[in-house]
Design a protein around this motif. Structure first.
Motif, mmCIF file in Angstrom:
data_model
loop_
_atom_site.group_PDB
_atom_site.id
_atom_site.type_symbol
_atom_site.label_atom_id
_atom_site.label_comp_id
_atom_site.label_asym_id
_atom_site.label_seq_id
_atom_site.Cartn_x
_atom_site.Cartn_y
_atom_site.Cartn_z
ATOM 1 N N ALA A 31 0.993 -1.212 0.036
ATOM 2 C CA ALA A 31 0.012 -0.027 0.109
ATOM 3 C C ALA A 31 0.721 1.267 -0.134
ATOM 4 C CB ALA A 31 -0.886 0.166 1.153
ATOM 5 N N GLU A 32 2.142 1.163 0.346
ATOM 6 C CA GLU A 32 2.994 2.285 0.337
ATOM 7 C C GLU A 32 3.740 2.630 -0.591
ATOM 8 O OE1 GLU A 32 5.814 1.864 3.789
ATOM 9 O OE2 GLU A 32 4.288 1.547 5.307
ATOM 10 N N PHE A 33 3.616 1.785 -1.786
ATOM 11 C CA PHE A 33 4.296 2.038 -2.838
ATOM 12 C C PHE A 33 4.164 3.423 -3.583
ATOM 13 C CE2 PHE A 33 5.026 1.314 -7.484
ATOM 14 C CZ PHE A 33 6.317 1.236 -7.558
ATOM 15 N N ASP A 34 3.038 3.841 -3.837
ATOM 16 C CA ASP A 34 2.594 5.077 -4.766
ATOM 17 C C ASP A 34 3.282 6.008 -3.866
ATOM 18 O OD1 ASP A 34 1.444 3.731 -6.682
ATOM 19 O OD2 ASP A 34 -0.737 4.246 -5.822
ATOM 20 N N ALA A 35 3.355 6.100 -2.553
ATOM 21 C CA ALA A 35 3.652 6.997 -1.755
ATOM 22 C C ALA A 35 5.171 7.202 -1.845
ATOM 23 C CB ALA A 35 3.389 7.098 -0.269
ATOM 24 N N ARG A 36 5.923 5.916 -1.892
ATOM 25 C CA ARG A 36 7.453 5.957 -2.135
ATOM 26 C C ARG A 36 7.942 6.535 -3.485
ATOM 27 N NH1 ARG A 36 10.691 2.597 1.343
ATOM 28 N NH2 ARG A 36 9.578 1.594 2.956
#
Length: 262
Positions: A31-36
């Motif tokens: 779930a954090e990939f887009d933010a990264r």
């Protein structure tokens, strides 16, 4: 001319192999990939501004690149501002590289990928790759660039999701070529970044005499095996190295330290 064609074929082979290593996966996206990815874009923009660097952020999951050209990109005549491209390869730069440097760039990237995947997950961020290469400017002359690669993020399976390439002017061509441990500012021993294990012992026994011009029949007689077995090994070698022919396979193997380079 023949050397240039051979180098081009070898480079294409290595790029195919890198595609296999970097893209041929079922990526596990959390779930954090887009933010990264958004944060990594900002980092790329800052590098381009602070270091007068061409910064290339490659997104393996989407097979795209976010390129920030900075002042250096404008000076070289390759681009300005930032743009997203439908490939992980910075083709605007690759098309301008000196023909003799393309194969070395790809060979180093293969070795870096091989080395990183063997490191404990918590230590992978300690390393980056650095080497030097020549790029043709809009005026037709060649300028030397320092190229650094950082792997920024992995999925749960250990596959690289984000990598950052930085291209900086290097008039003196100073610095160490190789994989650098950023915590100690020391180069990794070359023996620790070889591609040993990519080919089996028997495949190397087949490829070595091939590199000296021996025919399959001669190799079969020397090793007391059938010609069919030799040819099967040749096909396996070319498949593993992603080469179209034996000559190309020999070149790639030498670049990766699998054969004697003489």
């Amino acid at each position: 001319m023949a050397k240039r064609i051979a180098n081009t074929e070898s480079s294409a082979s290595k790029q195919n192999e890198l595609n296999e290593l970097l893209l041929n996966h079922e990526f596990c996206l959390d779930a954090e990939f887009d933010a990264r990815y958004r944060r990594a874009k900002i980092v790329s923009e800052h590098y381009a501004a602070a270091e007068n660097t061409v910064a290339v952020l490659s997104n393996m999951a989407l097979n795209t690149s976010y390129i920030c050209y900075g002042s250096l990109g404008q000076q070289l005549g390759i681009g300005s501002g930032c743009e997203e491209m439908p490939s992980i390869w910075e083709n605007a730069l690759l098309h301008r590289l000196h023909p003799d440097d393309v194969a070395d760039k790809l060979a180093w990237e293969l070795q870096f990928n091989s080395f990183i995947t063997r490191q404990p997950a918590q230590e992978r961020s300690h390393y980056y790759l650095q080497h030097f290469m020549r790029i043709r400017t809009h005026g037709g002359e060649y300028a030397t660039l320092r190229h650094r690669i950082f792997y920024l993020h992995y999925d749960s399976g250990g596959n690289v999701l984000l990598s950052l390439c930085l291209y900086t002017a290097s008039a003196q061509n100073s610095g160490t070529t190789g994989i650098i441990n950023s915590l100690t500012d020391t180069a990794v021993n070359r023996s620790d970044i070889s591609m040993a294990g990519l080919l089996t012992k028997r495949e190397i026994e087949i490829l070595e005499p091939l590199s000296h011009g021996l025919a399959s029949k001669q190799i079969a007689q020397a090793l007391c095996i059938s010609i069919c077995t030799v040819n099967n090994h040749r096909q396996n070698i070319m498949r593993k190295l992603h080469c179209q022919n034996t000559t190309e396979a020999v070149m790639v193997a030498k670049r990766l330290g699998l054969l004697n380079s003489k």
